[in-house]
Every structure is written in structure tokens, then in C-alpha cells.
Write a protein that holds these residues in place. Structure first.
Motif, PDB file in Angstrom:
ATOM      1  N   LYS A  12      -4.113 -26.181 -64.050  1.00 12.88           N
ATOM      2  CA  LYS A  12      -4.683 -27.133 -63.229  1.00 12.88           C
ATOM      3  C   LYS A  12      -6.140 -26.795 -62.789  1.00 12.88           C
ATOM      4  CE  LYS A  12      -2.375 -29.903 -60.109  1.00 12.88           C
ATOM      5  NZ  LYS A  12      -1.374 -30.159 -58.962  1.00 12.88           N
ATOM      6  N   ILE A  13      -6.247 -25.607 -62.597  1.00 13.62           N
ATOM      7  CA  ILE A  13      -7.781 -25.146 -62.187  1.00 13.62           C
ATOM      8  C   ILE A  13      -8.585 -24.857 -63.100  1.00 13.62           C
ATOM      9  CG2 ILE A  13      -6.458 -24.297 -59.879  1.00 13.62           C
ATOM     10  CD1 ILE A  13      -7.353 -21.281 -60.795  1.00 13.62           C
ATOM     11  N   MET A  14      -8.266 -25.180 -64.450  1.00 13.03           N
ATOM     12  CA  MET A  14      -9.188 -24.714 -65.481  1.00 13.03           C
ATOM     13  C   MET A  14      -9.909 -25.892 -65.932  1.00 13.03           C
ATOM     14  SD  MET A  14      -6.623 -22.555 -68.054  1.00 13.03           S
ATOM     15  CE  MET A  14      -7.964 -22.026 -69.169  1.00 13.03           C
ATOM     16  N   PRO A  44     -15.878 -19.867 -63.616  1.00 13.26           N
ATOM     17  CA  PRO A  44     -15.935 -21.400 -63.568  1.00 13.26           C
ATOM     18  C   PRO A  44     -14.990 -21.964 -63.287  1.00 13.26           C
ATOM     19  CG  PRO A  44     -16.828 -20.237 -65.706  1.00 13.26           C
ATOM     20  CD  PRO A  44     -16.245 -19.200 -64.822  1.00 13.26           C
ATOM     21  N   ALA A  45     -13.619 -21.466 -63.089  1.00 12.99           N
ATOM     22  CA  ALA A  45     -12.388 -21.996 -62.666  1.00 12.99           C
ATOM     23  C   ALA A  45     -12.854 -22.273 -61.061  1.00 12.99           C
ATOM     24  CB  ALA A  45     -11.277 -21.145 -62.945  1.00 12.99           C
ATOM     25  N   HIS A  46     -13.289 -21.240 -60.409  1.00 17.99           N
ATOM     26  CA  HIS A  46     -13.685 -21.378 -58.958  1.00 17.99           C
ATOM     27  C   HIS A  46     -14.545 -22.314 -58.804  1.00 17.99           C
ATOM     28  CE1 HIS A  46     -11.144 -17.743 -58.349  1.00 17.99           C
ATOM     29  NE2 HIS A  46     -11.761 -17.047 -58.959  1.00 17.99           N
ATOM     30  N   VAL A  47     -15.562 -22.480 -59.349  1.00 20.60           N
ATOM     31  CA  VAL A  47     -16.499 -23.600 -59.241  1.00 20.60           C
ATOM     32  C   VAL A  47     -15.785 -24.928 -59.534  1.00 20.60           C
ATOM     33  CG1 VAL A  47     -18.856 -24.627 -60.350  1.00 20.60           C
ATOM     34  CG2 VAL A  47     -18.547 -22.115 -59.829  1.00 20.60           C
ATOM     35  N   GLU A  94     -11.362 -32.438 -57.055  1.00 19.02           N
ATOM     36  CA  GLU A  94     -10.263 -32.688 -55.825  1.00 19.02           C
ATOM     37  C   GLU A  94      -8.758 -32.328 -56.355  1.00 19.02           C
ATOM     38  OE1 GLU A  94      -8.739 -35.615 -52.622  1.00 19.02           O
ATOM     39  OE2 GLU A  94     -10.598 -35.886 -53.246  1.00 19.02           O
ATOM     40  N   GLU A  95      -8.420 -32.694 -57.635  1.00 19.57           N
ATOM     41  CA  GLU A  95      -6.975 -32.339 -58.174  1.00 19.57           C
ATOM     42  C   GLU A  95      -7.038 -30.845 -58.332  1.00 19.57           C
ATOM     43  OE1 GLU A  95      -4.351 -33.337 -61.964  1.00 19.57           O
ATOM     44  OE2 GLU A  95      -5.673 -34.975 -61.307  1.00 19.57           O
ATOM     45  N   ALA A  96      -8.072 -30.063 -58.720  1.00 17.98           N
ATOM     46  CA  ALA A  96      -8.265 -28.697 -59.115  1.00 17.98           C
ATOM     47  C   ALA A  96      -8.200 -27.862 -57.699  1.00 17.98           C
ATOM     48  CB  ALA A  96      -9.213 -28.312 -60.125  1.00 17.98           C
ATOM     49  N   SER A  97      -8.627 -28.513 -56.666  1.00 20.56           N
ATOM     50  CA  SER A  97      -8.800 -27.891 -55.372  1.00 20.56           C
ATOM     51  C   SER A  97      -7.351 -27.484 -54.921  1.00 20.56           C
ATOM     52  CB  SER A  97      -9.309 -28.624 -54.314  1.00 20.56           C
ATOM     53  OG  SER A  97      -8.407 -29.658 -53.982  1.00 20.56           O
TER      54      SER A  97
END
Length: 118
Positions: free
Chosen positions: A29-31, A78-81, A87-90
Motif C-alpha cells: 500500500k505504501i509503494m 520514495p515510499a516515505h514521500v 492519503e490512502e498510502a498514509s
């Protein structure tokens, strides 16, 4: 005998890699979407974190492990950025936590770098 903080850091990477296998959906999800093969990347980076974490616990391989971990931490930026931008990745984390994860990556890089000097 290695310093206690080196064992701690090795364990942190072992645990982080293990969680790639326990919660792969979370990592996918965070990629960012431009990274290919999300499922494969989650598993590969999990293995890399565990292997490099173990290598950090061996005086003969700690220097190489430290440089490889620094490279891995750079690749994770890049995943953190993306988590900040999407919003979904947050993962519904507060904005201050998402912002704080970026300097935390650099702090981890500095911590890992200390084992290139031993």
C-alpha cells in the motif's frame, strides 16, 4: 564482542524484514505506483533487510552490510514521500508522524554508517 547498539540495530532490521512477510499488504500500500512488481519487491526487500541485519552482526561482514543497509534506506525514501503525498498510502497516520519518518531514515543511515568505521 559487538557493542549492544549494534545488536539492537541488527535486530531492528531483522524484525522489519520479518514484517514484510507478516503484513505484505501494508507494505504494498505504501509503494509508489511507478515501482514495478509490488508483491515481489516487498518480499525481496524483506529478505534483504533480514540478510543485511544478520550480516551487521558479523564483524567480518558488518562493513559491507552497513553500506548495503544505507543503500536500502535510500531506496525506501520514495515510499516515505509517497505516504506524505497519498492519503490512502498514509495508513491514516498523523501528518507529523509521516513527516518525521523522513529524518528518521537519515538518522538510521547515520546509525548504520557508524559500523562502516569499526
Amino acid at each position: 564482542m559487538l557493542p549492544w547498539h549494534q545488536y539492537l540495530l541488527g535486530f531492528i532490521f531483522l524484525a522489519a524484514g520479518f514484517f514484510h512477510f507478516q503484513k505484505p499488504k501494508l507494505y504494498k500500500k505504501i509503494m509508489p505506483p511507478y515501482i514495478p512488481a509490488h508483491s515481489t519487491m516487498v518480499l525481496v526487500t524483506g529478505v534483504m533487510e533480514m540478510v543485511f541485519g544478520l550480516m551487521l552482526l558479523n564483524p567480518e561482514t558488518q562493513n559491507l552490510a552497513a553500506w548495503l543497509l544505507i543503500g536500502l534506506l535510500v531506496l525506501f525514501l520514495p515510499a516515505h514521500v509517497y505516504m506524505l503525498q497519498n492519503e490512502e498510502a498514509s495508513l491514516n497516520l498523523p501528518k507529523w508522524v509521516l513527516v518525521g519518518r523522513i529524518p528518521l531514515q537519515f538518522a538510521l543511515m547515520y546509525w548504520v554508517y557508524q559500523y562502516t568505521l569499526i
